[in-house]
Structure formats: C-alpha cells, structure tokens
Scaffold this motif. Structure first.
Motif, short mmCIF file in Angstrom:
data_model
loop_
_atom_site.label_atom_id
_atom_site.label_comp_id
_atom_site.label_asym_id
_atom_site.label_seq_id
_atom_site.Cartn_x
_atom_site.Cartn_y
_atom_site.Cartn_z
N LEU A 1 13.43 -7.43 -17.44
CA LEU A 1 12.48 -6.61 -17.87
C LEU A 1 12.11 -5.51 -16.84
CD1 LEU A 1 9.58 -9.20 -18.95
CD2 LEU A 1 10.54 -7.70 -19.91
N GLY A 2 12.55 -5.19 -16.19
CA GLY A 2 12.33 -4.17 -14.93
C GLY A 2 11.68 -4.37 -14.33
N PHE A 3 10.93 -5.85 -14.31
CA PHE A 3 9.62 -6.06 -13.22
C PHE A 3 8.45 -5.72 -14.63
CE2 PHE A 3 12.52 -5.35 -10.41
CZ PHE A 3 12.70 -6.02 -9.43
N GLY A 4 8.94 -5.66 -15.74
CA GLY A 4 7.09 -5.13 -16.52
C GLY A 4 7.30 -4.24 -16.80
N TYR A 5 8.40 -3.01 -16.36
CA TYR A 5 8.16 -1.85 -16.33
C TYR A 5 8.96 -0.85 -17.87
CZ TYR A 5 4.79 -2.21 -12.33
OH TYR A 5 3.89 -2.47 -11.91
N GLN A 6 9.94 -1.85 -17.92
CA GLN A 6 11.35 -1.75 -19.00
C GLN A 6 11.68 -3.12 -19.66
OE1 GLN A 6 14.78 -0.95 -15.78
NE2 GLN A 6 14.10 1.31 -15.91
N PRO A 7 10.70 -2.52 -20.43
CA PRO A 7 10.66 -3.86 -22.00
C PRO A 7 11.50 -3.61 -22.67
CG PRO A 7 8.87 -2.54 -21.76
CD PRO A 7 8.98 -2.31 -20.38
N GLN B 1 0.77 -1.34 -0.35
CA GLN B 1 -0.19 0.20 0.09
C GLN B 1 1.11 1.49 0.58
OE1 GLN B 1 -0.35 2.13 2.33
NE2 GLN B 1 -1.86 3.68 0.89
N PRO B 2 1.58 1.68 0.88
CA PRO B 2 2.49 2.12 0.74
C PRO B 2 3.43 2.99 -0.75
CG PRO B 2 3.39 1.51 3.11
CD PRO B 2 2.40 0.82 1.92
N TYR B 3 3.38 1.84 -1.59
CA TYR B 3 4.15 2.08 -2.69
C TYR B 3 2.75 2.75 -4.05
CZ TYR B 3 8.58 0.02 -1.60
OH TYR B 3 10.07 -0.07 -0.28
N GLN B 4 2.69 2.07 -3.78
CA GLN B 4 1.18 2.40 -4.82
C GLN B 4 0.60 3.56 -3.88
OE1 GLN B 4 -0.77 0.11 -6.74
NE2 GLN B 4 1.69 -0.63 -6.54
N GLN B 5 0.47 3.87 -2.90
CA GLN B 5 -0.05 5.23 -2.48
C GLN B 5 0.71 6.03 -3.40
OE1 GLN B 5 -2.89 6.84 -1.12
NE2 GLN B 5 -1.63 8.79 -1.70
N ASP C 1 9.15 3.60 -11.68
CA ASP C 1 10.82 4.02 -10.43
C ASP C 1 10.11 3.32 -9.11
OD1 ASP C 1 12.50 4.70 -12.58
OD2 ASP C 1 12.61 6.67 -11.13
N ILE C 2 8.59 3.73 -8.44
CA ILE C 2 8.47 3.21 -7.47
C ILE C 2 7.70 2.85 -7.94
CG2 ILE C 2 6.46 3.85 -5.42
CD1 ILE C 2 6.59 6.95 -6.99
N LEU C 3 7.65 1.70 -8.59
CA LEU C 3 6.49 -0.01 -8.84
C LEU C 3 8.15 -0.54 -8.51
CD1 LEU C 3 3.57 1.03 -11.36
CD2 LEU C 3 4.03 0.43 -8.35
N MET C 4 8.64 -0.14 -9.61
CA MET C 4 10.07 -1.27 -9.65
C MET C 4 10.86 -1.57 -8.14
SD MET C 4 12.00 -0.29 -13.24
CE MET C 4 13.02 -0.87 -13.56
#
Length: 527
Positions: free
Chosen positions: A415-421, A365-369, A385-388
């Motif tokens: 993939l950078g967890f899917g955020y850097q394909p 939750q803190p990251y999603q917020q 950057d936050i989601l990674m």
C-alpha cells in the motif's frame, strides 16, 4: 622638565579642543610603543583628574584627545560620571584601564595597546557596568593572563561598540567578556578582528547580552579548550552576521538565543571535541543562512546541533559539513526544528537523505515538519513521498518490534504505507488476470471445466467466454458473473487444481480489496 611640559601641553590641548600628538609620523606598533621613553610618558593620575574636572581649566567640548602616549599607572576612571569625552589613540597603557561603573559621553581607544601588571587579575580594559553612547577600540590590542577577560563589558550599556580590527588575547580566560552587555545599536567585530582565549567561558562571551546588531564578518576566534563564541541566551534585535571568511576554532554556541536573523554564509567553523554550531533552542524571527561555502567540522552527537530551533526561513547546505578525523556520528541534530517556509537551497531528495542518513536517530518530528511546509505549499505528491520516507526510516531506525516491523514492511510493499492504495488495486488486477488465465488454460476441451445440468449444451466444452467468466468469478470478490452456474470444475486433476487455485485466488482477491479500502480510507497510515 619633560613631565611638566607634557602635563601643561595636555592641559592646553584639553582647553583648546586639540589632539596632543606625541607620536607624530613615527611608528605606533606594539614594539615601538614598548620602546617609548619619558618624552611620551603621561601620568594616569593626570587623566583621572581631567576627567573628574579637578584641574582649573575649562575643557573644550571635543574633550581629552591624546595620541602616542605611554601612560604610567593604571588609568582609574571607575565610579566617575563626566561630561568629558575621552580619546586615547595609539597609546600604550601597560597597566590597563578601569571604567567600572563610570559614565562618559564617548570613549575612543583606537590603536591603543593594553596590558596588566604581572599577577594582577584585573582585565586590561575593565568596562563592567560602563555607560557611554559610543565606544570604539578599532585596531586596539589587549593581552591578558586572567580569568576575568582581556576586555570586560560585564553589564555595560553602550549605544555602539566598534572593535573592528582589534586583537585580543587571554591565556587564562575569555578575550572579550561581554556577559549581560546591552548595546542599543551595533557591535562591530570585523575587518581583521582576532580573539584568542581558553576555557569553557568562551573566547568571545556574549551570554545573555542584548544587542541591536552583531557583525563579525571576517573575524577569527580561537579556543582549543572551549567555545570560540559563547552566546547562550543572547538577544539580537536585528541580525547576527558571521560571514565573509568568519572563522571559529571552537564551537559557536547560541543555545536558547533569540535573533532577528543569522547569516553564516562563507563561514568556517571547527570544533574537534563537539558540535561546530551548538544552537539548541535558538529562535530566529526571519532567516538562518548556512550556505554559500559554509563549512563546519565537528565531533560529538552532531556537527550542527539545531534541536528545538524555531526559524522563519531555513537555508541549509550540508555539502561541506563533515565529521572531524575518524569520528563517527551524525552531521545534524534537528529534532524539534521548525520553520515556516520551504527549506532551501537543496531539493527534497537531499533533505530526505539528510534526515535518513545524517541525523542521530529516527524521529518523527523532522519528517512531519517537512511535510507540513510542503502541504501548506500545495505539494501533495511531495507530502506523500516525505511520509513514506518517514515510515521507511522508522522501520530501519525506529526500534519497532519484530512483528510491527514485518507488518510495516508488508503495508509498505502492498500500500505504500497507506499513501499509495493503487498498489493493492494492481494486486487485485493481477489476481483477476491470474484467475482468468488459469480458467482459460485449465478449463479447455477435456480439461478442468465442463457444462453443468443448467447449461443448454451439455455435450460441448465450455467456450472461451464461459471460461473467462469462471476466471472472473474466481478473481473478483463479491461480484459474480454467473458463469460458474454453467461451467464447473471436473473431478480431473486439472479440475481439482482449478478448484484449489480458486480458493487461494478468492482469498487473495478479498485480501487485496480489503487492503485497497484500508489504504484509501487511511486506516493503515501510521505517522
């Protein structure tokens, strides 16, 4: 007789609307008050009779105004509704004041000193369910040894309460007990206000009170066995100010409170046995300021407990937030914390460091917020950057199973967890370059490639262009140049190496392309 003269003088002063000043220019500190003799003595019964209107005088609208008196007996104004305003300024009231269930047009107790008889459980100032438009205790002193509190406002209703500079102390309970107090405008505990108490009820107790504003700038609250400020369920329409040198020894507790604004700039909070600020479930309509030399030292699960807090704007600087002694643990607990604006004053990197290194454990939750407010501000790069960072924290502290952790690490790298394909695309380009290099090097004259029967020049070696084409056929999934129809691996060692390498490179190329598509479409994102 001195007593008769004092009584008549007070009657005359009430009739004429004047202040009866028995102290003059003499000292009015506590030590001086205790030395006052009968020339300062005024009966508590006389004050009660005047407030009740039982003396045969017509009181002036200024009311009862008395200074420098030693009041004998407990002043009992309980259950009285009166139109007489009362001022007891710089008075010594060793047996205390009872205002329970009474109603006055105004009460001034500035500079007065209150106590209670030994063994009594009555507060020195008992204003339970007391009603008045204004009550002031500026510079007043109350000393107690009772669980009921030194000054009690339980269920009282006031327009304004001013205790600036007051000094309240209780060795057996709260110094200021104001549970369920209602104040329409402001409560002032500033300008040298000091309170010392003991126990879990807190030194200053505003639990479930409803105030217009609470100003404690520069106040000092001390409790070594419980909260310094206990304000669970407190409602403040405008603002709570704990600024400008406010100091609390013991927790500041605001669990499930609802405030208009909370300003703790330059405050100093210390609690050796738990959180310095315990505000789980707090709601703040506008902003929370914990910055500008804000200091907090605590222990327990976290120094600042802000779980489930809802706030408009959050200004949080944890550079001076520390654990007490050798205590280990988190600095902040912010699971469930929500805010509408970008947090300030620190930058994103500091926030991510705070979430990763100074919270009790991983929580999404803190990251999603944080990502949500940056997304609303149009900061797409920061959102990635936050989601990674969230995914990395989940790998380190999220309790994933071994295979899930391994897959997460792989997708993070590829993939950078899917955020850097684009990482998978770079891998595909690396596979392609390797394929071309192998074909060019191993397929040279007398090497691992030779013309097939379909080529027009069977006896000549495969040209560089043809070898590049073979390499591209090996490194590109689905796309073919047709070069392998003209140049094929030989049975030599170089040819066999090129054949096996081709299989591996084809597999790597297909894997890279699949990862790119999965990352581009968001299929591997897990938040």
């Amino acid at each position: 007789m001195a007593a008769d003269w004092l009584e008549q003088s007070l009657l005359d002063a009430v009739r004429d609307g004047e202040m009866l000043d028995l102290a003059g220019d003499g000292p009015v500190d506590e030590a001086a008050m205790r030395s006052w003799d009968s020339t300062h003595a005024v009966s508590a019964a006389l004050i009660r009779d005047l407030v009740r209107g039982r003396r045969d005088i017509e009181a002036d609208p200024h009311g009862l105004r008395l200074r420098g008196a030693r009041i004998t007996g407990r002043v009992d104004l309980a259950n009285i509704t009166s139109d007489l305003r009362v001022e007891l300024v710089d008075c010594f009231v060793p047996d205390g004041l009872n205002l329970c269930d009474s109603q006055l047009p105004g009460l001034v107790l500035d500079g007065s000193c209150f106590g209670h008889p030994a063994g009594s459980h009555d507060p020195p100032v008992d204003a339970a369910r007391f009603t008045a438009p204004v009550m002031t205790m500026r510079g007043a002193v109350a000393n107690a040894d009772t669980p009921s509190g030194a000054v009690r406002f339980l269920g009282a209703h006031l327009g304004l309460l001013d205790c600036d500079g007051a000094r309240l102390a209780n060795t057996s309970g709260p110094a200021l007990h104001a549970e369920f107090l209602r104040v329409d405008h402001s409560v002032f505990l500033r300008d040298g206000f000091r309170a010392t108490g003991v126990g879990e009820q807190g030194t200053v107790r505003f639990a479930y009170a409803h105030l217009g504003r609470l100003a404690c700038d520069g106040a000092r609250l001390e409790n070594t066995s419980g909260p310094a400020l206990h304000a669970d369920g407190l409602r403040v329409d405008r603002a709570v100010f704990l600024r400008a040198g406010f100091r609390a020894t013991g927790a500041v507790q605001l669990v499930d409170a609802h405030l208009g604004l909370l300003d703790c700039d330059e405050a100093r909070l210390e609690n050796m046995s738990g959180p310095a600020l315990h505000a789980d479930g707090l709601r703040v309509d506008r902003a929370v300021f914990l910055r500008d030399k804000f200091r907090a030292t605590g222990a327990g699960h976290s120094v600042l407990a802000l779980n489930g807090v809802s706030v408009g704007s959050l200004w949080l600087d944890t550079s001076r937030v520390t654990r007490s002694g050798q205590a280990t643990g988190a600095l902040v607990g912010i699971d469930g914390l929500t805010y509408a604006d970008l947090p300030a004053p620190v930058g994103l990197s500091r926030w991510l460091e705070l979430l990763r290194d100074h919270t009790p454990g991983y929580s999404a939750q803190p990251y999603q917020q944080l990502a949500a407010v940056h997304r609303a501000a149009g900061h797409d790069s920061e959102v990635r950057d936050i989601l990674m960072a969230q995914r990395r924290d989940q790998i380190d502290r999220g309790g994933l199973r071994r295979r899930d952790r391994a897959w997460a690490r792989f997708t993070g790298l590829a993939l950078g967890f899917g955020y850097q394909p684009w990482r998978a695309l770079l891998l595909l380009f690396a596979v392609l370059a390797s394929s071309v290099a192998l074909a060019v090097v191993l397929g040279g004259p007398g090497g691992g490639l030779e013309h097939t029967a379909r080529a027009s020049t069977l006896t000549t070696p495969c040209s560089v262009v043809e070898r590049v084409g073979v390499g591209m056929d090996l490194g590109l999934p689905a796309v073919k140049t047709g070069a392998q129809d003209l140049c094929a691996p030989t049975g030599t060692h170089a040819g066999q190496t090129l054949t096996v390498a081709g299989w591996v490179l084809q597999l790597a190329a297909w894997a890279s392309a699949t990862l790119f598509i999965a990352g581009f479409t968001g299929a591997v994102r897990k938040t």
